[in-house]
Design a protein around this motif. Sequence first.
Motif, PDB file in Angstrom:
ATOM      1  N   LEU A   1     -44.515  57.509-118.996  1.00 37.11           N
ATOM      2  CA  LEU A   1     -43.675  56.617-118.208  1.00 37.11           C
ATOM      3  C   LEU A   1     -44.595  55.579-117.576  1.00 37.11           C
ATOM      4  O   LEU A   1     -45.594  55.939-116.958  1.00 37.11           O
ATOM      5  N   ALA A   2     -44.268  54.305-117.728  1.00 38.05           N
ATOM      6  CA  ALA A   2     -45.110  53.236-117.206  1.00 38.05           C
ATOM      7  C   ALA A   2     -44.489  52.673-115.932  1.00 38.05           C
ATOM      8  O   ALA A   2     -43.332  52.253-115.935  1.00 38.05           O
ATOM      9  N   SER A   3     -45.275  52.655-114.852  1.00 42.28           N
ATOM     10  CA  SER A   3     -44.750  52.189-113.567  1.00 42.28           C
ATOM     11  C   SER A   3     -44.344  50.718-113.622  1.00 42.28           C
ATOM     12  O   SER A   3     -43.360  50.309-112.995  1.00 42.28           O
ATOM     13  N   HIS A   4     -45.094  49.916-114.388  1.00 41.24           N
ATOM     14  CA  HIS A   4     -44.728  48.504-114.496  1.00 41.24           C
ATOM     15  C   HIS A   4     -43.375  48.342-115.188  1.00 41.24           C
ATOM     16  O   HIS A   4     -42.552  47.510-114.788  1.00 41.24           O
ATOM     17  N   GLY A   5     -43.148  49.129-116.213  1.00 39.58           N
ATOM     18  CA  GLY A   5     -41.853  49.105-116.883  1.00 39.58           C
ATOM     19  C   GLY A   5     -40.746  49.564-115.956  1.00 39.58           C
ATOM     20  O   GLY A   5     -39.636  49.016-115.966  1.00 39.58           O
ATOM     21  N   GLY A   6     -41.054  50.585-115.133  1.00 42.09           N
ATOM     22  CA  GLY A   6     -40.075  51.050-114.158  1.00 42.09           C
ATOM     23  C   GLY A   6     -39.724  49.967-113.159  1.00 42.09           C
ATOM     24  O   GLY A   6     -38.568  49.820-112.753  1.00 42.09           O
ATOM     25  N   GLY A   7     -40.740  49.189-112.751  1.00 50.89           N
ATOM     26  CA  GLY A   7     -40.500  48.090-111.830  1.00 50.89           C
ATOM     27  C   GLY A   7     -39.598  47.025-112.429  1.00 50.89           C
ATOM     28  O   GLY A   7     -38.653  46.549-111.797  1.00 50.89           O
TER      29      GLY A   7
END
Length: 276
Positions: free
Chosen positions: A109-115
Amino acid sequence: MNDRIINWNLDPTIYWIFDTFPLKYYGLFFATGIFLAYYVAKNIYIKENIPIENLEKLFLYVFVGIVLGARLGHCLFYDPSYYFSNPLEIFLPIKKIGESYQFIGFQGLASHGGGIGTLIAIGMYCKRYKKNYLWILDKIAIVTPIVAVFIRLGNFMNSEIYGKPTNGNWGVIFQRDDLIPRHPTQLYEAFAYLLTFGILMFVYRKMTNNKSKGLIFGLLLVFVFSARFIIEFFKENQVDFESEMVINMGQILSIPFVIVGLILILMKKRSVYNTV
């Protein structure tokens, strides 16, 4: 062993349900972060006399945005060729091992993608219910670091996304991978996000009106992604191609968020000066 070195060898799985479904620390910590974030946001809505039903609808959008964005971000930013060849693994918690698929949970899971996913989801919410985008972003920004703290604690429990060797007689040995003392970068980030939450709550409580739309969100972007950019220097690269880069993918993806945050802060300062 030196008392400044911590040996870490925790099994990421807490319990196997019916011997087929693993209950993992990461999932438990993620759920805890979401619950606490909702609890704090609920108190904010109550304080401002906003119907809780509005928050319930918003959090549904945000939850879907986080999960889908984080998953797609990991697949597209870090290993697109593999996932384009195995599209089922993007959306299902399975992996092809040999000739069959096995349940392994979502690993990546990528935090930037989550953002990005969260921003899109909030935009959809605001359009449907005719809410002010920046006002909603400020409310969500206050509680976002809570979720980030628990995600990084979950990474620590999983012995993943750890740091480079400390080259000294201190650090954490993640025994599931090697016997080298390393920077516990998951804990560095968790502390940075906890500090960010404290600062944002302080700023929010000092506000006496709702004229600062976008300021808290701007502060969130600057604090979180500046911390991420700095801490990445102490992290091991997540994928092989990053070893050939001057700054890694996490740092590259952090820069636009910091720039947007600075723009929002400067715009707010200019609007304050113009009203004096």
